[in-house]
Design an enzyme around this catalytic site. Structure first.
Site, mmCIF file in Angstrom:
data_model
loop_
_atom_site.group_PDB
_atom_site.id
_atom_site.type_symbol
_atom_site.label_atom_id
_atom_site.label_comp_id
_atom_site.label_asym_id
_atom_site.label_seq_id
_atom_site.Cartn_x
_atom_site.Cartn_y
_atom_site.Cartn_z
ATOM 1 C CG HIS A 25 13.901 9.162 -23.934
ATOM 2 N ND1 HIS A 25 14.120 7.816 -23.983
ATOM 3 C CD2 HIS A 25 15.089 9.693 -23.543
ATOM 4 C CE1 HIS A 25 15.372 7.539 -23.637
ATOM 5 N NE2 HIS A 25 15.973 8.669 -23.349
ATOM 6 C CD GLU A 81 22.356 12.675 -22.450
ATOM 7 O OE1 GLU A 81 22.702 11.936 -21.510
ATOM 8 O OE2 GLU A 81 21.240 12.623 -22.994
ATOM 9 C CG HIS A 141 19.286 2.343 -20.199
ATOM 10 N ND1 HIS A 141 18.100 2.170 -20.875
ATOM 11 C CD2 HIS A 141 19.807 3.489 -20.678
ATOM 12 C CE1 HIS A 141 17.927 3.166 -21.730
ATOM 13 N NE2 HIS A 141 18.949 3.980 -21.624
ATOM 14 C CG HIS A 164 16.528 11.808 -26.116
ATOM 15 N ND1 HIS A 164 16.098 12.630 -25.105
ATOM 16 C CD2 HIS A 164 17.637 11.192 -25.642
ATOM 17 C CE1 HIS A 164 16.909 12.488 -24.065
ATOM 18 N NE2 HIS A 164 17.861 11.634 -24.359
ATOM 19 C CG HIS A 221 23.144 5.237 -27.959
ATOM 20 N ND1 HIS A 221 23.284 6.596 -28.136
ATOM 21 C CD2 HIS A 221 24.185 4.861 -27.170
ATOM 22 C CE1 HIS A 221 24.363 7.013 -27.474
ATOM 23 N NE2 HIS A 221 24.943 5.984 -26.895
ATOM 24 C CG ASP A 233 -0.200 -0.132 2.517
ATOM 25 O OD1 ASP A 233 1.025 -0.366 2.477
ATOM 26 O OD2 ASP A 233 -0.838 0.006 3.573
ATOM 27 C CD GLU A 245 21.747 10.691 -25.254
ATOM 28 O OE1 GLU A 245 22.194 9.826 -24.493
ATOM 29 O OE2 GLU A 245 20.590 11.144 -25.176
ATOM 30 C CG ASP A 255 22.927 9.359 -18.826
ATOM 31 O OD1 ASP A 255 22.313 10.404 -18.533
ATOM 32 O OD2 ASP A 255 22.660 8.670 -19.834
ATOM 33 C CE1 TYR A 277 28.298 4.046 -24.141
ATOM 34 C CE2 TYR A 277 27.675 4.006 -26.467
ATOM 35 C CZ TYR A 277 27.616 4.603 -25.223
ATOM 36 O OH TYR A 277 26.885 5.752 -25.051
ATOM 37 C CG ASP A 288 19.415 12.920 -20.612
ATOM 38 O OD1 ASP A 288 20.317 12.334 -19.990
ATOM 39 O OD2 ASP A 288 18.807 12.417 -21.580
ATOM 40 N NE ARG A 310 25.083 8.077 -22.491
ATOM 41 C CZ ARG A 310 25.142 6.891 -21.911
ATOM 42 N NH1 ARG A 310 25.695 5.871 -22.538
ATOM 43 N NH2 ARG A 310 24.667 6.701 -20.686
#
Ligand code: GLY
Ligand code: MN
Ligand code: MN
Length: 439
Positions: free
Chosen positions: A359, A413, A241, A352, A348, A37, A383, A258, A387, A269, A411
């Protein structure tokens, strides 16, 4: 810092112009359960919020421009002192009118009884079939009843259209006050990254750095993280991710962070990658230079009139050229790009839209071939990354990757506003030049 109530009204008026004799219905976001709950902190649906500024669950907004008296109607949770003691203040039916500018407001419990009067003379219903299946059913059953009785009444909706196509193009161009919110969200995000970089030392844990970041988000008045913060050291940076954030930082690690702050529902971001011990290894530095060049060149391609894909294509070309120079990709550059043979290293897209959603909504393409053209007021991320997973598998015909490159993930960004003259990098306060990252 809040968006002026008049601005919400102006947005609804724009919707009214677009839907003419139709009626648009917007549903609040469902309450998300954490466990049993216990609920997550409530987060309003972005379209609903964009048009109302109303932040309570169990609500429905109706825009009915053709109705003689009520053009904006809110269904809300009624005031209930006993419940409010547990779950917090509610504006109630009166507040919906007085504070949020509804011409009429009702308890959400009255929706089946009161909604039909706003649909019966509409020529169309505008509604997005969302995650709340029970509510979708409710709208569909009203629609079915109206279709069935149309021959006798001679009026009524003859179609349901998605609201995305009317609201999302509006959300794509940020207003002055939205940009202020984004500036604040990105400034807090930048401050958090700068604090994290100072704090990141050999022996610390990724989650401790995450805590430093999210400390800044809250101390500076943000709602919290816009998405689960990625604090990825060493080869964890190759997991796009990665959110476990439980590894201890080692000597010679790169750390990829990130993370972005949500402020008043607008989001930052940012990604930065830097050496934990203050010195890139030769291989890390070579790959970092490629990603940085790709990012800087891609940002140059963010300007009004350019097709949306241009900055991505620019980044891909720089990355492919760099990997070819290192002998990690072989063959004809055009073929490598066309056949996406670089994808084991860069899988990728380069960015975006950014706004109320991380996004953010809005089309990238108009039709199969034509890309959206960048316009002042668009906000997007840039970005690119490289890798080299420990177990990277090049595409057929491409060379094996020597051990020394493996386990490096990078990366970079930034959040970029398209301006009339070009662009503005909203997140420039976080350094990314090699000289600024080494000590
Ligand atoms: N943090 C999610 C993204 O960069 O798209
Ligand atoms: Mn990101
Ligand atoms: Mn992003």
């Amino acid at each position: 810092m809040i968006v002026d109530r008049n601005e919400y009204r102006q947005r609804r008026e724009q919707i009214m112009e677009k839907i003419g004799s139709g009626t648009a219905i917007f549903r609040s976001a469902p309450i998300a359960v954490m466990h049993n709950d216990v609920e997550y902190i409530y987060r309003q649906d972005s379209d609903f919020f964009y048009l109302t500024g109303f932040n309570e669950p169990e609500a429905v907004a109706v825009i009915a421009p053709h109705h003689p008296e009520h053009r904006f109607i809110l269904f809300v949770q009624p005031k209930d002192p006993a419940m409010e003691t547990w779950t917090g203040y509610r504006y109630g039916v009166e507040g919906a009118k007085e504070v949020f500018g509804a011409d009429e407001a009702y308890s959400i419990a009255e929706i089946d009884e009161k909604l039909p009067q706003y649909l019966e003379k509409a020529d169309r219903i505008y509604y997005h079939l969302g995650r709340d299946r029970a509510f979708n059913e409710k709208i569909l059953s009203h629609y079915q009843r109206l279709i069935a009785t149309y021959p006798r009444r001679g009026t009524g909706p003859v179609a349901i259209e998605d609201t995305n196509s009317i609201v999302h193009p509006m959300r794509q161009i940020k207003s002055h006050s939205e940009l202020e919110m984004l500036r604040k969200a990105t400034a807090i995000s930048a401050a958090a990254h700068n604090r994290a970089r100072e704090f990141a030392k050999i022996g610390r844990y990724e989650y401790q750095i995450e805590a430093e970041i999210e400390h800044t988000f809250r101390v500076e008045g943000g709602i919290g993280a816009a998405y689960p913060s990625i604090v990825a050291s060493g080869s964890n940076a190759c997991i796009l991710h990665y959110v476990e954030n439980n590894r201890q930082l080692q000597d010679n690690d790169l750390l990829l962070i990130d993370a972005g702050c949500s402020y008043g529902y607008y989001n930052g971001d940012i990604t930065r990658t830097f050496p934990v011990n203050g010195k890139f290894t030769p291989e890390q530095k070579i790959l970092y230079e490629i990603v940085l060049e790709a990012q800087l060149k891609a940002i140059e391609a963010v300007k009004p009139g350019n097709p949306y894909n241009q900055f991505h294509d620019t980044a891909v070309r720089v990355i492919v050229e760099g990997l070819m120079d290192l002998g990690l990709l072989l063959g004809d550059i055009e073929e490598i790009i066309k056949e996406e043979k670089y994808k084991p290293f860069y899988m990728h897209r380069t960015g975006h839209w950014l706004g109320l959603d991380v996004h953010d909504v809005g089309a990238y393409k108009c039709g199969e071939e034509a890309w959206q053209t960048l316009q002042p007021g668009h906000v997007l991320t840039v970005e690119p990354g490289i890798y080299v997973a420990c177990d990277i598998k090049p595409v057929e015909g491409q060379p094996e990757v020597p051990e020394k490159w493996r386990g490096i993930g990078i990366r970079i960004e930034d959040d970029v506003l398209v301006t009339p003259d070009g662009n503005e990098v909203l997140t420039a306060a976080v350094p990314k030049a090699i000289a600024d990252l080494e000590s």
